[in-house]
Design an enzyme around this catalytic site. Structure first.
Site, PDB file in Angstrom:
ATOM      1  N   ARG A  53       0.861  -1.179   0.000  1.00  0.00           N
ATOM      2  CA  ARG A  53       0.000   0.000   0.000  1.00  0.00           C
ATOM      3  C   ARG A  53       0.896   1.227   0.000  1.00  0.00           C
ATOM      4  O   ARG A  53       2.109   1.121   0.121  1.00  0.00           O
ATOM      5  CB  ARG A  53      -1.038  -0.004   1.130  1.00  0.00           C
ATOM      6  N   GLY A  54       0.250   2.409  -0.140  1.00  0.00           N
ATOM      7  CA  GLY A  54       1.031   3.633  -0.320  1.00  0.00           C
ATOM      8  C   GLY A  54       1.092   3.907  -1.822  1.00  0.00           C
ATOM      9  O   GLY A  54       1.431   3.001  -2.606  1.00  0.00           O
ATOM     10  N   ALA A  55       0.768   5.144  -2.213  1.00  0.00           N
ATOM     11  CA  ALA A  55       0.563   5.441  -3.637  1.00  0.00           C
ATOM     12  C   ALA A  55       1.748   5.054  -4.533  1.00  0.00           C
ATOM     13  O   ALA A  55       1.576   4.308  -5.509  1.00  0.00           O
ATOM     14  CB  ALA A  55       0.209   6.915  -3.792  1.00  0.00           C
ATOM     15  N   ARG A  96      -7.412  -0.387  -6.774  1.00  0.00           N
ATOM     16  CA  ARG A  96      -7.707   0.697  -5.814  1.00  0.00           C
ATOM     17  C   ARG A  96      -7.930   1.994  -6.603  1.00  0.00           C
ATOM     18  O   ARG A  96      -7.194   2.256  -7.554  1.00  0.00           O
ATOM     19  CB  ARG A  96      -6.570   0.870  -4.786  1.00  0.00           C
ATOM     20  N   GLN A 200      -1.636   2.358   9.998  1.00  0.00           N
ATOM     21  CA  GLN A 200      -0.363   2.480   9.262  1.00  0.00           C
ATOM     22  C   GLN A 200       0.686   3.214  10.089  1.00  0.00           C
ATOM     23  O   GLN A 200       1.884   2.946   9.961  1.00  0.00           O
ATOM     24  CB  GLN A 200      -0.586   3.222   7.931  1.00  0.00           C
ATOM     25  N   ASP A 241      -1.946  10.760  -2.112  1.00  0.00           N
ATOM     26  CA  ASP A 241      -2.351   9.748  -3.098  1.00  0.00           C
ATOM     27  C   ASP A 241      -2.729  10.363  -4.428  1.00  0.00           C
ATOM     28  O   ASP A 241      -2.701   9.700  -5.455  1.00  0.00           O
ATOM     29  CB  ASP A 241      -3.512   8.915  -2.549  1.00  0.00           C
ATOM     30  N   LYS A 252      -4.469  10.001   3.220  1.00  0.00           N
ATOM     31  CA  LYS A 252      -5.114   9.111   4.189  1.00  0.00           C
ATOM     32  C   LYS A 252      -6.134   9.843   5.054  1.00  0.00           C
ATOM     33  O   LYS A 252      -5.871  10.961   5.514  1.00  0.00           O
ATOM     34  CB  LYS A 252      -4.029   8.462   5.050  1.00  0.00           C
TER      35      LYS A 252
HETATM   36  O1  MRU Z   1      -4.408   3.159   2.302  1.00  0.00           O
HETATM   37  P1  MRU Z   1      -2.935   3.374   2.131  1.00  0.00           P
HETATM   38  O2  MRU Z   1      -2.133   2.799   3.248  1.00  0.00           O
HETATM   39  O3  MRU Z   1      -2.460   2.917   0.770  1.00  0.00           O
HETATM   40  O4  MRU Z   1      -2.752   4.945   2.191  1.00  0.00           O
HETATM   41  C1  MRU Z   1      -1.467   5.484   2.064  1.00  0.00           C
HETATM   42  C2  MRU Z   1      -1.439   6.951   2.223  1.00  0.00           C
HETATM   43  O5  MRU Z   1      -2.452   7.602   2.377  1.00  0.00           O
HETATM   44  C3  MRU Z   1      -0.119   7.631   2.092  1.00  0.00           C
HETATM   45  O6  MRU Z   1      -0.072   8.768   2.903  1.00  0.00           O
HETATM   46  C4  MRU Z   1       0.062   8.054   0.620  1.00  0.00           C
HETATM   47  O7  MRU Z   1      -0.085   6.959  -0.223  1.00  0.00           O
HETATM   48  C5  MRU Z   1       1.368   8.693   0.378  1.00  0.00           C
HETATM   49  S1  MRU Z   1       2.637   7.486   0.599  1.00  0.00           S
HETATM   50  C6  MRU Z   1       4.027   7.863   0.012  1.00  0.00           C
END
Ligand code: MRU
Length: 350
Positions: A53-55, A96, A200, A241, A252
């Protein structure tokens, strides 16, 4: 330049033994388990189910997913592989909805698919996926330097969600700035919001900081405003994201809440994201698709109910912070202070 390597030891995505390997982030911090992927459908499921996860990490993973799709289509359809791969890419894109890096990476791989001839595409596509992965790490390191330079004197900072090596190809966006600034002696303490419902912050950011010798203090999400009121925190540093053309920032769930508290208390907000997170096709944050996740994520924890039986839940996974609350957007191409449509356009046209 400060030595950041002692604060950068984690990598969650790798291409090893001709397959994709992902650190299973659902099991951290209790278990360190790596899973192997050989099909694009498994990769789409891994993204949807939050193994990764994480963009930016989602984008890098999807790029490797395209390699696996092409391998299977070439084995099945031979020279016709490029005309049969589209359904695979569509399934990957449905994993997603909010992180635009997913679509950005698939489109970049798709552009190469359409340039390749009829021969075996695997080597060329793998080289492109590795380039996407390596460019992401390089962008993070550059953003680390640019973001750290904005922090004038040693202070405590607050962050939300996980934006580190786990959320990217490596090093991190907001946590990359924190790594660089900590190495340069500009950060005394990192306060990490626990980030309900997936935790997270508690499970991943705290783990990354502990692994990489960065002092971290965890707080319940609701404690952030009270912390800011004490005056110790000078910056709220987050990732994104998707950033709209006017500088509105999706991140998030809970980021907007923290951003409002930051504005009220004079804490500056730094958003750190590579340009692959900027979506100039989206005019404002109102148009960003916000992922809605299952009620069960809020109503239970580790399979155990935490709410009264019969209660419903509302579980948007992201929110949008208006550009007016953002002091700086840090990208690998440069920093945009007080972002607006004109400045975002200038950045992206550079
Ligand atoms: O639902 P997630 O864990 O994928 O959400 C991640 C986030 O919101 C991060 O802050 C975002 O992707 C930036 S990460 C470099």
């Amino acid at each position: 330049m400060a030595n950041t390597t002692v604060h950068d030891t984690i990598r969650a995505i790798s291409w090893t033994d001709n397959r994709l390997q992902l650190l299973d982030q659902r099991r951290l911090p209790g278990e360190y388990t790596t899973l192997s992927y050989e099909t694009v459908d498994e990769v789409a499921d891994a993204i949807r189910d939050m193994v990764v996860r994480g963009a930016p990490a989602i984008g890098v993973t999807a790029a490797y997913g395209v390699v696996l799709a092409a391998r299977a289509q070439f084995a099945k359809a031979g020279v016709r592989w490029a005309s049969t791969i589209q359904a695979d890419l569509d399934r990957l894109a449905q994993s997603r909805p909010t992180a635009v890096n997913l679509f950005w990476a698939i489109e970049r791989m798709q552009a190469l698919v359409s340039r390749l001839g009829h021969g075996n595409p695997e080597a060329a596509l793998l080289a492109e996926a590795i380039a996407i992965h390596e460019e992401d790490v390089a962008a993070n390191r550059r953003m680390g330097e640019l973001g750290a330079a904005l922090i004038e004197s040693p202070c405590a900072v607050q962050t939300h969600c996980n934006t580190g090596s786990l959320a990217t190809g490596g090093y991190g966006t907001a946590l990359g700035v924190i790594r660089s600034a900590y190495a340069a002696g500009k950060i005394s303490e990192v306060f990490a919001d626990e980030t309900r419902p997936w935790l997270q912050g508690a499970r991943l950011t705290a783990w990354e900081c502990v692994q990489d010798n960065i002092p971290v203090t965890l707080l319940a999400d609701g404690a952030g405003a009270h912390l800011m009121k004490q005056g110790a925190v000078k910056w709220l540093i987050v990732g994104s994201d998707r950033i709209a053309a006017n500088g509105d920032v999706a991140n998030k769930i809970g980021t907007y809440h923290a951003a409002i508290a930051a504005k009220y208390h004079g804490v500056k907000l730094m958003v750190v994201a590579p340009t692959s997170t900027i979506d100039m096709a989206i005019s404002s944050g109102d148009e960003i698709p916000i992922e809605s996740r299952p009620d069960s994520e809020v109503l239970s924890m580790n399979g155990e109910p935490v709410a009264a039986a019969g209660a419903k839940a509302w579980n948007p996974s992201f929110d949008v912070t208006p550009a007016a609350l953002v002091d700086a957007i840090v990208t690998e191409r440069g920093v945009v202070l007080k972002p607006d449509r004109e400045k975002m356009t200038e950045l992206m046209n550079n």
